[in-house]
Design an enzyme around this catalytic site. Sequence first.
Site, short mmCIF file in Angstrom:
data_model
loop_
_atom_site.label_atom_id
_atom_site.label_comp_id
_atom_site.label_asym_id
_atom_site.label_seq_id
_atom_site.Cartn_x
_atom_site.Cartn_y
_atom_site.Cartn_z
N LYS A 153 7.57 52.76 30.00
CA LYS A 153 7.06 51.56 29.29
C LYS A 153 8.15 50.56 29.01
O LYS A 153 7.92 49.35 28.97
CB LYS A 153 6.33 51.94 28.00
CG LYS A 153 7.09 52.88 27.09
CD LYS A 153 6.77 54.31 27.41
CE LYS A 153 7.69 55.28 26.73
NZ LYS A 153 7.09 56.55 26.44
N GLU A 185 -0.08 54.19 34.37
CA GLU A 185 -1.03 54.69 33.37
C GLU A 185 -0.34 55.50 32.27
O GLU A 185 -0.70 55.43 31.10
CB GLU A 185 -2.09 55.57 34.06
CG GLU A 185 -3.17 56.09 33.15
CD GLU A 185 -4.02 54.99 32.52
OE1 GLU A 185 -4.75 54.31 33.25
OE2 GLU A 185 -3.94 54.80 31.29
N LYS A 232 4.78 49.46 24.38
CA LYS A 232 3.40 49.78 24.79
C LYS A 232 2.44 48.66 24.38
O LYS A 232 1.53 48.31 25.14
CB LYS A 232 2.98 51.11 24.17
CG LYS A 232 3.78 52.29 24.70
CD LYS A 232 3.60 53.51 23.84
CE LYS A 232 4.35 54.71 24.38
NZ LYS A 232 4.43 55.82 23.42
#
Length: 430
Positions: A107, A131, A207
């Site tokens: 991330k 994902e 995130k």
Amino acid sequence: MSQPLRVALAGLGTVGGGVVKLLDANRALIERRAGRPIAIVAVSARDRTRDRGVDLGRFDWVDDATTLAMRDDVDVVVELVGGSDGPALTLARDTLGAGKAFVTANKAMIAHHGLELAETAEKRGVALKYEAAVAGGIPVIKGLREGMAANEISHVFGILNGTCNYILSEMEEKGSDFADVLAEAQRLGYAESDPSFDIDGVDAAHKLTILSSLAFGTAVDFASVAITGIRHVIAADIAEAAALGFRVRLLGHGEASEKGLFQRVHPCLVPLSHPLAHVSGSLNAVVAHGNFVGRLFFQGRGAGEGPTASAVVADLIDIARGETGPAFAMPVAALAHPAIASADDRRGRAYLRFTVADRPGVLAEITAAMRDAGVSIESLIQRGVASDGNVLIAIVTHISPERAVQAALDRLEGSQSLTGKPMLMHILDE
Ligand code: NDP
Ligand code: HSE
């Protein structure tokens, strides 16, 4: 038989090891779902001699992970090394630049370089998938990018860091010490290699920027996130919050309105009546509001070997099926660059905790500062003298402008009555 999807794996730690185990355990099922086998052909990590609990002898070992991008026998590179720059970024740029698909759980890299990588992927017509980068095993990228693709999304918020949620839950449920629980989260493989990224809210902010981009169709914007971590949350805050009917949770909060994009990561008081108050341990949860679908609530394991590997392999299955599509739900050129909305204009309830000297007039000084700033008090708890001679005062305000609550704190700045820095946490009321 169909041609296998040939995978190179960089990084064999918590997540990389999990990917090898998962592909071994569910091989036949994955092949049926993907329509062809998914086969690791080459791997890389720093220490070749380390026992990782999996048989790596069947794969080609490469010392320099960045060379994986150029191999003719590789269709997709999976990066599970970490770090926003360095070898992870080199590998990403080289892999996509070479016209191969790229999967990552990183991330930090997507938050800082995602748009550049997505542009390269678009130009080369290959998949960039991540994902696992947000909320571990929860398919929230797919949920926003595909499941909610028809909606205008106004809010996205939730519990985005498993380490912090584990620490806060263990402190609340078991009265555990912050440092002990952090050490346990590291042992369980939840924490980042630099755990200050977790506890200072940076990982959750990485995130959040990704979720905001997917939800609102805006360019990933890490610089505008206001970030506060959980370092200054003390056991007394958790106990007072519980006494007042709340739980403390580190939330990431993104909102798109006519005022612009608002993004904040901060410890919040969540009412016990809200589902996020019941998300405990390493669980994560994301709430998103769409104008046709309404409110969606995604919950699951946000960190750790199995859940994160599950998300990585789901990306590989998509690639094996030939599913591509823009990494941020629309071409990079279509993403908006909105104004940044100020927190000053927001309204809500707040929790304030003061540690003060036990002497006459202290409470009056605090309440006068709040009166002068126009902040009304909903409830107040004062606890007797602690062994260090300090008194704790916990206040919940009525709904007030955030700028007024800050003004009350500013008025108390430098007060001789305060024996520590006050704690401010906003209250989730949506
Ligand atoms: P680990 O620290 O457990 O593993 C990192 C791996 O990268 C190790 O195998 C290490 O090698 C290898 N490595 C480090 N530097 C290099 C290098 N220069 N070249 C090749 N290999 C290198 O990390 P995690 O598995 O926990 O995390 C990996 C990524 O997944 C990170 O981006 C993280 O943010 C992300 N992530 C992690 C989650 C989790 O729950 N752990 C959840 C979601 C995302 P060696 O083993 O030899 O030291
Ligand atoms: N360190 C991260 C967390 C891993 O604790 O949530 C999952 O992204």
